[in-house]
Design an enzyme around this catalytic site. Structure first.
Site, PDB file in Angstrom:
ATOM      1  N   HIS A  53     -87.648  42.221 -74.544  1.00 46.71           N
ATOM      2  CA  HIS A  53     -87.355  41.707 -73.459  1.00 46.71           C
ATOM      3  C   HIS A  53     -88.288  40.560 -73.297  1.00 46.71           C
ATOM      4  O   HIS A  53     -89.424  40.686 -73.748  1.00 46.71           O
ATOM      5  CB  HIS A  53     -87.600  42.700 -72.091  1.00 46.71           C
ATOM      6  CG  HIS A  53     -86.333  43.651 -71.999  1.00 46.71           C
ATOM      7  ND1 HIS A  53     -86.162  44.301 -70.785  1.00 46.71           N
ATOM      8  CD2 HIS A  53     -85.267  43.680 -72.892  1.00 46.71           C
ATOM      9  CE1 HIS A  53     -84.996  44.977 -71.104  1.00 46.71           C
ATOM     10  NE2 HIS A  53     -84.559  44.712 -72.299  1.00 46.71           N
ATOM     11  N   GLU A  55     -90.239  39.657 -70.820  1.00 47.99           N
ATOM     12  CA  GLU A  55     -91.534  40.096 -70.195  1.00 47.99           C
ATOM     13  C   GLU A  55     -92.377  40.787 -71.131  1.00 47.99           C
ATOM     14  O   GLU A  55     -93.548  40.546 -71.345  1.00 47.99           O
ATOM     15  CB  GLU A  55     -91.189  41.128 -69.064  1.00 47.99           C
ATOM     16  CG  GLU A  55     -90.263  40.396 -67.886  1.00 47.99           C
ATOM     17  CD  GLU A  55     -88.874  40.931 -68.176  1.00 47.99           C
ATOM     18  OE1 GLU A  55     -88.473  40.646 -69.053  1.00 47.99           O
ATOM     19  OE2 GLU A  55     -88.444  41.524 -67.171  1.00 47.99           O
ATOM     20  N   CYS A  83     -86.867  44.879 -65.285  1.00 48.75           N
ATOM     21  CA  CYS A  83     -85.947  46.265 -65.341  1.00 48.75           C
ATOM     22  C   CYS A  83     -87.224  47.323 -65.188  1.00 48.75           C
ATOM     23  O   CYS A  83     -88.541  46.931 -65.172  1.00 48.75           O
ATOM     24  CB  CYS A  83     -85.418  46.342 -66.843  1.00 48.75           C
ATOM     25  SG  CYS A  83     -86.642  46.436 -68.186  1.00 48.75           S
ATOM     26  N   CYS A  86     -89.796  47.321 -68.274  1.00 49.63           N
ATOM     27  CA  CYS A  86     -90.760  46.168 -67.947  1.00 49.63           C
ATOM     28  C   CYS A  86     -91.663  46.175 -66.804  1.00 49.63           C
ATOM     29  O   CYS A  86     -92.847  45.659 -67.088  1.00 49.63           O
ATOM     30  CB  CYS A  86     -90.349  44.698 -67.817  1.00 49.63           C
ATOM     31  SG  CYS A  86     -89.156  44.398 -69.442  1.00 49.63           S
TER      32      CYS A  86
END
Length: 149
Positions: A53, A55, A83, A86
């Site tokens: 992801h 992040e 999410c 993260c």
């Protein structure tokens, strides 16, 4: 100190992710001195890695730059509400401030869903600012998914 948003850099990363066929999410880590430490866009499909992801990649990059597993005093800008996974790593990295654009009612982990930072197991809670450049972040996601349908 005057607030300066770095969301435009995160949006650039999100657009680049969309161009690669990834869900258009971008992230930027800013150091305590205002320096850009790392930028990233989603790369889950490209890397065949569910943890890639934006992040996570930006946090990893900033940790490399600072040679530390902690990002004390750093800010994270991300185009979509993180999410739960993260959010947990944002807490683990000790990010000082989280700025995000679009809310994620389906998969968010900050203001939606499990609200990771409210759990007693969350050893660090960053300051959270939502809705930063939300219309631009939302439009990018909406347009991306409309093209897939």
């Amino acid at each position: 100190m005057v607030f300066r948003s770095y969301m435009s850099l995160a949006l650039d990363q999100a657009r680049a992710a969309a161009a690669r066929g990834e869900v258009p999410v971008g992230a930027v880590v800013i150091g305590p001195d205002g320096a850009v430490l790392a930028v990233a866009g989603n790369r889950t499909r490209e890397l065949r890695d569910p943890t890639a992801h934006a992040e996570m990649l930006a946090i990893r990059g900033a940790c490399q730059v600072l040679d530390s597993e902690r990002l004390l005093g750093c800010d994270l800008y991300v185009t979509l509400e993180p999410c739960p996974a993260c959010a947990a790593f944002i807490a683990a990295a000790r990010i000082a401030r989280l700025y995000y654009g679009a809310a994620d009612p389906k998969s968010g982990g900050v203001a939606q869903g499990p609200r990771i930072f409210t759990h007693p197991q969350s050893h660090h809670v960053p300051e959270v600012y939502d809705g930063i450049a939300a219309p631009a972040c939302e439009a990018l996601l909406r347009d991306f998914f409309a093209r897939l349908r």
